[in-house]
Design a protein around this motif. Structure first.
Motif, short mmCIF file in Angstrom:
data_model
loop_
_atom_site.label_atom_id
_atom_site.label_comp_id
_atom_site.label_asym_id
_atom_site.label_seq_id
_atom_site.Cartn_x
_atom_site.Cartn_y
_atom_site.Cartn_z
N ALA A 321 0.86 -1.21 -0.20
CA ALA A 321 0.12 0.06 -0.17
C ALA A 321 0.89 1.37 -0.06
CB ALA A 321 -1.05 -0.08 1.19
N GLN A 322 1.71 1.15 0.83
CA GLN A 322 2.71 2.39 0.76
C GLN A 322 3.52 2.61 -0.67
OE1 GLN A 322 1.01 3.86 4.05
NE2 GLN A 322 2.96 4.82 3.35
N ALA A 323 3.96 1.46 -1.25
CA ALA A 323 4.87 1.50 -2.36
C ALA A 323 3.64 2.25 -3.34
CB ALA A 323 5.17 -0.01 -2.65
N LEU A 324 2.41 1.89 -3.20
CA LEU A 324 1.43 2.36 -4.10
C LEU A 324 1.30 3.91 -4.12
CD1 LEU A 324 -0.84 2.25 -6.26
CD2 LEU A 324 -2.38 1.61 -4.47
N LEU A 325 1.18 4.39 -2.82
CA LEU A 325 1.00 5.76 -2.31
C LEU A 325 2.49 6.37 -2.98
CD1 LEU A 325 -0.34 5.45 1.21
CD2 LEU A 325 -1.38 6.24 -0.99
N LEU A 326 3.70 5.86 -2.72
CA LEU A 326 4.83 6.71 -3.24
C LEU A 326 4.87 6.50 -4.53
CD1 LEU A 326 7.78 7.41 -2.32
CD2 LEU A 326 8.55 5.12 -2.66
N SER A 327 4.46 5.57 -5.42
CA SER A 327 4.39 5.82 -6.80
C SER A 327 3.24 7.02 -7.33
CB SER A 327 3.94 4.45 -7.56
OG SER A 327 2.69 4.12 -7.23
N ARG A 328 2.28 7.11 -6.66
CA ARG A 328 1.43 8.13 -6.80
C ARG A 328 1.92 9.59 -6.61
NH1 ARG A 328 -4.02 6.68 -7.39
NH2 ARG A 328 -3.95 4.36 -8.46
N ALA A 329 2.79 9.52 -5.57
CA ALA A 329 3.39 10.76 -5.17
C ALA A 329 4.57 11.09 -6.14
CB ALA A 329 3.99 10.88 -3.64
N ILE A 330 5.34 10.17 -6.53
CA ILE A 330 6.32 10.49 -7.82
C ILE A 330 5.73 10.77 -9.10
CG2 ILE A 330 8.11 9.38 -8.96
CD1 ILE A 330 9.04 7.84 -6.56
N ARG A 331 4.57 10.41 -9.20
CA ARG A 331 3.81 10.53 -10.70
C ARG A 331 3.18 11.80 -10.42
NH1 ARG A 331 0.32 5.79 -11.75
NH2 ARG A 331 2.26 4.87 -12.26
N GLY A 332 3.02 12.37 -9.53
CA GLY A 332 2.15 13.55 -9.14
C GLY A 332 0.88 13.60 -8.84
N ASP A 333 0.10 12.19 -8.75
CA ASP A 333 -1.01 12.21 -8.41
C ASP A 333 -1.58 12.67 -6.80
OD1 ASP A 333 -1.29 11.19 -11.14
OD2 ASP A 333 -1.34 9.10 -10.22
N LEU A 334 -0.27 12.58 -5.93
CA LEU A 334 -0.70 12.98 -4.71
C LEU A 334 0.39 14.22 -4.71
CD1 LEU A 334 -0.66 9.82 -2.53
CD2 LEU A 334 -2.44 11.22 -3.20
N ASP A 335 -0.03 15.13 -3.57
CA ASP A 335 0.89 16.61 -3.64
C ASP A 335 2.06 15.98 -2.56
OD1 ASP A 335 -1.03 18.04 -4.60
OD2 ASP A 335 -1.99 18.54 -2.80
N ALA A 336 2.07 14.94 -1.93
CA ALA A 336 3.26 14.73 -1.05
C ALA A 336 2.83 13.17 -0.95
CB ALA A 336 3.48 15.26 -0.09
N TYR A 337 3.98 12.45 -0.50
CA TYR A 337 4.18 11.22 0.06
C TYR A 337 3.76 10.98 1.46
CZ TYR A 337 5.70 6.49 1.97
OH TYR A 337 5.61 5.40 2.45
N PRO A 338 2.44 10.30 1.91
CA PRO A 338 2.11 10.13 3.38
C PRO A 338 2.51 9.02 3.93
CG PRO A 338 0.36 9.30 1.97
CD PRO A 338 1.41 9.88 0.65
N PRO A 339 3.47 8.94 4.88
CA PRO A 339 4.28 7.96 5.37
C PRO A 339 3.18 7.08 6.32
CG PRO A 339 4.91 9.87 6.69
CD PRO A 339 4.11 10.40 5.31
N PHE A 340 3.67 5.98 6.43
CA PHE A 340 2.84 4.99 7.40
C PHE A 340 2.93 5.47 8.82
CE2 PHE A 340 2.44 1.25 10.02
CZ PHE A 340 1.04 0.84 9.95
N MET A 341 2.10 6.04 9.49
CA MET A 341 1.99 6.31 10.79
C MET A 341 1.05 5.63 11.55
SD MET A 341 2.24 10.35 9.88
CE MET A 341 3.01 11.14 11.53
#
Length: 343
Positions: A321-341
């Motif tokens: 799930a976090q790798a997916l979010l990271l790819s979205r952030a790198i691609r620009g689909d998310l403003d920033a990468y949300p870490p797992f907290m």
């Protein structure tokens, strides 16, 4: 089976994926687990040993849907990539960010925020749940230092400065780590982190679990189309999965450290399952590794509510799930990468 954003995760080890009328059909024996329009998906991650039909593979390539195969335990096998797949563009963006220290710093800060937050929460949970068995005052003091470290992360202006903050935070966290060990203190104790080689049973256990977690992160990053060897915080070195090590940072306390402590505090790992070698290094025996691996796979089946998706999922899916979010952030689909907290 679970769908997050535009990614379908098939986690039943005996599920079979096929194609019908441009729909992904997921079956388990004679039971239908789901039917999802292929055009609504960006990627499919399959953890089943039965795999998928050639017809589905071909249609995924045609539609540009990434189809990645893993063992039920999470080992990456391969991916089906079509001409329309955007992994090349995604990796080009990853490489650009990695070469730009200002961009790399933003991602690295997110990883370290997640790590320090989770370190602090591990201490706070122990203080809350075992107040009569631990040195609560010492744990509270170290927790406050980690709170300050979180503020310092935001002020870092370079990767080197961030590494310095992370290093001090790690020392503050491990300073009280021995307090978190609640039984077998004569055999399982912790003075400081030692790696090559680990010099006590607790370090040997942590090193082995960190290796398992890193392997899961490599598989997760490969599955979403990122290069696990090009990172933002860890420097590039031949054979070093730098981006996987970046991702591991935020998972160490909540996933690996808590798992190691659970094994020791519940007596599931025994002193006899370690061997001491001539150079002073301490390592798990073959039987010890088997016990840890069995418990690791069982642990990954347990569930939690993901803090970003706000959905229940297995612990074993967190790196994916976090790798997916990271790819979205790198691609620009998310403003920033949300870490797992962890909460």
């Amino acid at each position: 089976m679970k769908q997050l954003l535009n990614t379908l995760y098939v986690t039943s080890e005996d599920a079979y994926l096929s194609l019908k009328n441009d729909n992904v059909v997921v079956q388990q024996g004679e039971s239908l687990l789901g039917r999802i329009p292929l055009r609504s998906l960006e990627s499919i991650m399959c953890f089943s040993y039965k795999g998928a039909s050639p017809g589905l593979m071909g249609k995924c390539a045609e539609f540009g849907v990434g189809l990645s195969f893993f063992s039920p335990q999470g080992r990456y096998y391969c991916s089906i990539l079509g001409e329309k797949n955007r992994n090349v563009l995604l990796r080009r963006e990853q490489f650009r960010f990695a070469d730009d220290e200002n961009e790399a710093l933003t991602f690295a800060q997110s990883f370290i925020v997640g790590k320090i937050y989770n370190c602090r929460w591990v201490l706070e949970r122990t203080k809350r749940d075992h107040a009569l068995r631990v040195n609560s005052e010492r744990i509270a003091g170290q927790s406050e230092k980690l709170r300050q470290a979180l503020l310092n992360v935001r002020d870092c202006s370079s990767i080197d400065e961030l590494r310095g903050v992370e290093g001090l935070a790690a020392k503050d966290y491990f300073f009280t780590f021995d307090d978190l060990i609640l039984r077998n203190k004569d055999d399982f104790f912790f003075q400081e982190r030692s790696r090559r080689p680990p010099l006590d049973r607790m370090n040997a256990l942590l090193s082995f679990i960190y290796a398992l977690l890193t392997s899961d992160c490599v598989a997760a990053l490969q599955g979403v189309g990122l290069d696990p060897y090009v990172g933002f915080l860890h420097a590039d070195r031949p054979g070093r999965a730098s981006l996987a090590l970046d991702l591991v940072e935020e998972f160490r306390p909540a996933i690996a450290d808590r798992f190691a402590l659970t094994l020791v505090n519940t007596g599931k790992i025994k002193p006899a399952q370690f061997e001491i070698r001539e150079n002073g290094g301490v390592f798990l025996t073959e039987g010890g590794r088997k016990s840890v691996l069995a418990a690791w796979q069982k642990r990954k089946q347990e569930t939690l509510t993901h803090p970003f998706f706000n959905e229940k999922m297995q612990w074993g899916l967190i790196p994916y799930a976090q790798a997916l979010l990271l790819s979205r952030a790198i691609r620009g689909d998310l403003d920033a990468y949300p870490p797992f907290m962890w909460k």
